[in-house]
Design a protein around this motif. Sequence first.
Motif, PDB file in Angstrom:
ATOM      1  N   ILE A 118       0.917  -1.268   0.103  1.00 47.23           N
ATOM      2  CA  ILE A 118      -0.049  -0.010   0.017  1.00 47.23           C
ATOM      3  C   ILE A 118       0.965   1.251   0.022  1.00 47.23           C
ATOM      4  CG2 ILE A 118      -1.776   1.427   1.170  1.00 47.23           C
ATOM      5  CD1 ILE A 118      -2.711  -1.372   0.244  1.00 47.23           C
ATOM      6  N   TRP A 138       2.489   1.803  -3.409  1.00 50.43           N
ATOM      7  CA  TRP A 138       1.285   2.329  -4.462  1.00 50.43           C
ATOM      8  C   TRP A 138       1.353   3.676  -4.130  1.00 50.43           C
ATOM      9  CZ3 TRP A 138      -2.461  -2.299  -3.561  1.00 50.43           C
ATOM     10  CH2 TRP A 138      -2.008  -3.459  -3.950  1.00 50.43           C
ATOM     11  N   GLN A 174      -0.059   5.597  -7.453  1.00 49.51           N
ATOM     12  CA  GLN A 174      -0.899   4.621  -8.152  1.00 49.51           C
ATOM     13  C   GLN A 174      -2.295   4.371  -7.660  1.00 49.51           C
ATOM     14  OE1 GLN A 174       1.918   1.179  -8.045  1.00 49.51           O
ATOM     15  NE2 GLN A 174       2.377   1.483 -10.133  1.00 49.51           N
ATOM     16  N   LEU A 175      -2.627   4.735  -6.677  1.00 52.94           N
ATOM     17  CA  LEU A 175      -3.948   4.788  -6.155  1.00 52.94           C
ATOM     18  C   LEU A 175      -4.467   6.015  -6.177  1.00 52.94           C
ATOM     19  CD1 LEU A 175      -3.215   2.986  -2.484  1.00 52.94           C
ATOM     20  CD2 LEU A 175      -4.103   1.907  -4.604  1.00 52.94           C
ATOM     21  N   TYR A 206      -8.765   7.896  -0.675  1.00 52.38           N
ATOM     22  CA  TYR A 206      -8.101   8.156   0.599  1.00 52.38           C
ATOM     23  C   TYR A 206      -7.823   9.503   0.623  1.00 52.38           C
ATOM     24  CZ  TYR A 206      -3.716   8.883  -1.871  1.00 52.38           C
ATOM     25  OH  TYR A 206      -2.648   9.355  -2.811  1.00 52.38           O
ATOM     26  N   VAL A 215     -13.586   2.891  -1.339  1.00 51.75           N
ATOM     27  CA  VAL A 215     -12.622   1.746  -1.628  1.00 51.75           C
ATOM     28  C   VAL A 215     -13.497   0.580  -2.142  1.00 51.75           C
ATOM     29  CG1 VAL A 215     -11.326  -0.093  -0.567  1.00 51.75           C
ATOM     30  CG2 VAL A 215     -10.855   2.429   0.031  1.00 51.75           C
ATOM     31  N   TRP A 239     -14.398   1.467  -5.897  1.00 52.10           N
ATOM     32  CA  TRP A 239     -13.171   1.239  -6.821  1.00 52.10           C
ATOM     33  C   TRP A 239     -12.694  -0.070  -7.006  1.00 52.10           C
ATOM     34  CZ3 TRP A 239      -8.199  -0.627  -4.682  1.00 52.10           C
ATOM     35  CH2 TRP A 239      -7.260  -0.353  -5.284  1.00 52.10           C
ATOM     36  N   ALA A 276     -10.479  -2.090  -9.444  1.00 55.40           N
ATOM     37  CA  ALA A 276      -9.465  -1.585  -8.740  1.00 55.40           C
ATOM     38  C   ALA A 276      -8.263  -1.283  -9.812  1.00 55.40           C
ATOM     39  CB  ALA A 276      -9.104  -2.820  -7.870  1.00 55.40           C
ATOM     40  N   MET A 298      -5.277   0.896 -11.227  1.00 57.11           N
ATOM     41  CA  MET A 298      -4.270   1.790 -10.609  1.00 57.11           C
ATOM     42  C   MET A 298      -4.120   2.977 -11.447  1.00 57.11           C
ATOM     43  SD  MET A 298      -3.378   0.444  -8.011  1.00 57.11           S
ATOM     44  CE  MET A 298      -2.398  -0.704  -7.286  1.00 57.11           C
TER      45      MET A 298
END
Length: 70
Positions: free
Chosen positions: A25, A28, A33-34, A39, A53, A56, A61, A63
């Motif tokens: 995490i 990323w 990349q997230l 967040y 989340v 996504w 998911a 990136m």
Amino acid sequence: MLNQNIELLNCQQFADMLGVKKASIYVWLCKKQLPQKIYRKLGRKPIFIKSEVEKWFLDGAKMEGQKNEN
């Protein structure tokens, strides 16, 4: 003012949810990349918004900066 109960996840909870290591995490996050919408940062700590989340994740998911394979 909206009275919403927003469920938040710390980095370990987010990692557990995805089945990856917490270190992944942070990698990323460092590489950006997230998606920003899942967040927020409180100081230096990332806090993940569970509902975002889940959206996504259900949307594949993807990136950031990752090309579509279709």
